[in-house]
Design a protein around this motif. Structure first.
Motif, short mmCIF file in Angstrom:
data_model
loop_
_atom_site.label_atom_id
_atom_site.label_comp_id
_atom_site.label_asym_id
_atom_site.label_seq_id
_atom_site.Cartn_x
_atom_site.Cartn_y
_atom_site.Cartn_z
N HIS A 72 0.96 -1.12 0.02
CA HIS A 72 -0.02 -0.04 0.34
C HIS A 72 0.77 1.16 0.08
O HIS A 72 0.37 2.19 -0.56
CB HIS A 72 -0.82 0.06 1.34
CG HIS A 72 -2.11 -0.73 1.15
ND1 HIS A 72 -1.90 -2.22 1.27
CD2 HIS A 72 -3.38 -0.52 0.99
CE1 HIS A 72 -3.39 -2.73 1.32
NE2 HIS A 72 -4.18 -1.73 0.93
N VAL A 159 -4.25 -5.44 -3.87
CA VAL A 159 -4.47 -4.12 -3.56
C VAL A 159 -4.36 -3.38 -5.16
O VAL A 159 -3.67 -3.87 -6.00
CB VAL A 159 -3.53 -3.54 -2.69
CG1 VAL A 159 -2.38 -3.51 -3.18
CG2 VAL A 159 -3.90 -1.87 -2.44
N ARG A 178 -9.20 -3.58 -2.11
CA ARG A 178 -8.47 -2.57 -1.47
C ARG A 178 -7.88 -1.55 -2.70
O ARG A 178 -7.42 -1.97 -3.70
CB ARG A 178 -7.26 -2.93 -0.84
CG ARG A 178 -7.68 -3.99 0.18
CD ARG A 178 -6.27 -4.40 1.08
NE ARG A 178 -6.85 -5.46 2.23
CZ ARG A 178 -6.84 -6.76 1.81
NH1 ARG A 178 -6.53 -7.46 0.86
NH2 ARG A 178 -7.26 -7.37 3.14
N SER A 180 -5.09 1.77 -3.02
CA SER A 180 -4.20 2.83 -2.38
C SER A 180 -3.92 3.77 -3.45
O SER A 180 -3.42 3.50 -4.51
CB SER A 180 -3.03 1.96 -2.04
OG SER A 180 -1.79 2.94 -1.40
#
Length: 525
Positions: A72, A159, A178, A180
């Protein structure tokens, strides 16, 4: 085995980290050696970096998600260990449910042990340690290890990272859980209602995007004349700029709060880069995110000086960081509803009408920016798991018994309490003595307040390993008191003495390792 690393220091260190996790039998080491050889044979182009991939394959399942989560963070990012652990727990990577069933270690302690395993395997680098406990405070990833982490995270679809290379093709953000954000993009590009976490590492609405809606000459003029209060044109253009930006941000926030209702993590903490170009609209719609476990608005300039009362709907919150940029802000009395809270960071300055009941927060581990003007002192006794307390602002004990300190009710009710930081204009020495008498297990104490003398030795915890006194104009030499502390290792003074003489006895400070004296204008001997 070292020859397979081709002289790459990181590969050698990581390979050593793998070996360190095994027992010292010859068979175990031979297995690792054979694995390295076979692993490199499978690779089309044998490179020493492939040894790093072996370190990932050797991870037990419970560490893989912990390692992948590091993808991330942006390149060279200094990762705060406490914040990383809070994110792991909020995401369910480290569960907080088991501690209630088994009465065992709390999730944060388990997560810390996982982090130390990654350190021992040399997959992350320690950058800073706590001076008192020597625990890890900040970590960083080597560039090659981060490349491995990004590669594995992409393979696992762990992610989606928004940066310059993919910001224009965000149709991919449909199934990923997710996101980021390393570069600005419009949240409306995310079409997945199942998104679980959203982390920002850049401005929410930077100046470059504002240029699409206002002429560059206008923006440059506003920046150049920032602070020119007598210039009417500046104020006209500033209001126009702010209004345009306010409408855009309001739409972005409402989309996010109304469409990502399964969100567990919302991390948006940045520096204020562009003055009036900074800022965020925290609308009442945030109350829709009832599954949220982690919310950070640190360093944000909230466009209104009052937080919405709908925050009280966020009953699942475990971490709430309200250390916003605003000079003063009103926090409604709704935090008491968040009984799952484990880490609470209040604004550094609240408006006078803010008065918060916190006595229901029995799971709280961290409480920052507590004061007796905006909170109730009696609530601290209910926080039986509290570990760290930061007092910023007024600290007064009502109905205080001046005659006998022992007759006053205890203040801290946690036996796990280890860190106390006090930052206030002034504090009554007797109030401080009574507070310290409740802190029987603390190892860290920092005081920045006007105080004439320190309490007697018997009020200090024998576990104290670190003490810092800053801007404490003491009228008496504190050394005869502090030198009796049996475990004190680090002692720091800054602008502390009014006296001109400091005296230490020959047998004092039995374990002192470091003494720092700064800005001692009166000290002569």
């Amino acid at each position: 085995m070292v020859k397979h690393c081709a002289g790459l220091p990181l590969a050698i260190v990581v390979l050593g980290g793998i070996l360190a996790t095994k027992n010292n039998s010859l068979n175990e080491w031979r297995k690792i050696s054979d694995n390295v050889k076979s692993y490199l044979k499978k690779a089309k182009n044998q490179r020493p970096e492939d040894v790093l991939a072996l370190s990932y394959d050797d991870l037990p399942p419970y560490l893989r998600s912990c390692f992948l989560y590091l993808s991330h963070f942006s390149e060279d990012y200094m990762i705060d260990m406490d914040r990383l652990i809070q994110l792991w727990v909020a995401e369910g990577i480290v569960s907080s449910e088991q501690e209630e069933r088994d009465g065992g270690e709390i999730a944060e302690d388990v997560a810390e042990s996982y982090l130390m395993e990654l350190v021992e395997r040399c997959m992350i680098q320690v950058r800073e340690r706590d001076v008192a406990t020597l625990k890890v405070k900040t970590i960083q990833m080597h560039d090659l290890m981060r490349d491995l982490c990004l590669s594995k995270a992409k393979q696992e679809k762990f992610v989606f990272i928004v940066n310059r290379s993919n910001a224009s093709s965000l149709s991919m953000i449909r199934k990923v859980r997710r996101v980021s954000v390393h570069e600005f993009f419009f949240i409306q590009c995310i079409k997945s209602p199942n998104i679980r976490s959203l982390l920002f590492f850049n401005q929410f609405f930077p100046k470059e995007e504002l240029e699409k809606y206002l002429p560059l000459e206008v923006l440059n003029y506003v920046e150049k004349h920032n602070g020119d209060c007598c210039n009417p044109l500046f104020w006209i253009l500033l209001i126009s700029t702010a209004s345009t930006r306010h409408l855009k941000i309001r739409g972005i926030c409402r989309y996010m709060f109304n469409n990502f209702k399964l969100l567990r993590v919302l991390n948006y903490e940045i520096g204020r880069a562009y003055g009036f170009f900074g800022g965020w609209e925290l609308t009442s719609d945030i109350g829709n995110l009832i599954h949220l476990r982690f919310l950070s608005l640190r360093n944000h300039d909230i466009l209104r000086s009052k937080l919405p009362s709908s925050l009280g709907n966020l009953r699942c919150l475990q971490t709430l960081d309200l250390r916003v940029y605003n000079y003063k802000i009103h926090v409604p009395n709704v935090i008491w509803r968040m009984e799952q809270l484990r880490h609470l960071y209040l604004p550094s300055r609240c408006k006078s009408r803010t008065k918060l009941k916190l006595g229901t927060l029995r799971k709280l581990l961290t409480l920052v920016n507590f004061n007796t003007e905006n909170c109730y002192l009696k609530d601290l006794i209910n926080m039986t798991n509290l570990r760290e307390l930061v007092i910023k602002g007024a600290f007064n004990i009502e109905n205080f018994n001046e005659e006998e300190l022992g007759e006053n009710p205890p203040i801290i009710g946690s036996k796990y309490f280890h860190s106390l930081f006090i930052l206030t204009d002034s504090i009554d020495p007797r109030h401080l003595a009574h507070l310290l008498s409740s802190c029987t297990s603390i190892c860290k104490l920092s005081i920045n307040a006007e105080i004439s003398k320190l309490p007697e030795y018997r009020y200090f915890s024998s576990h104290l390993a670190y003490i810092r006194l800053e801007c404490c104009p003491l009228d008496e030499d504190p050394m005869p008191t502090l030198e009796k502390l049996p475990n004190l290792r680090i002692l720091e003074f800054e602008e502390t003495f009014r006296v001109n003489e400091m005296v230490c006895s020959a047998q004092g400070f039995p374990r002192l390792e470091s003494l720092s004296l700064a800005w001692f204008n009166n000290l002569e001997e």
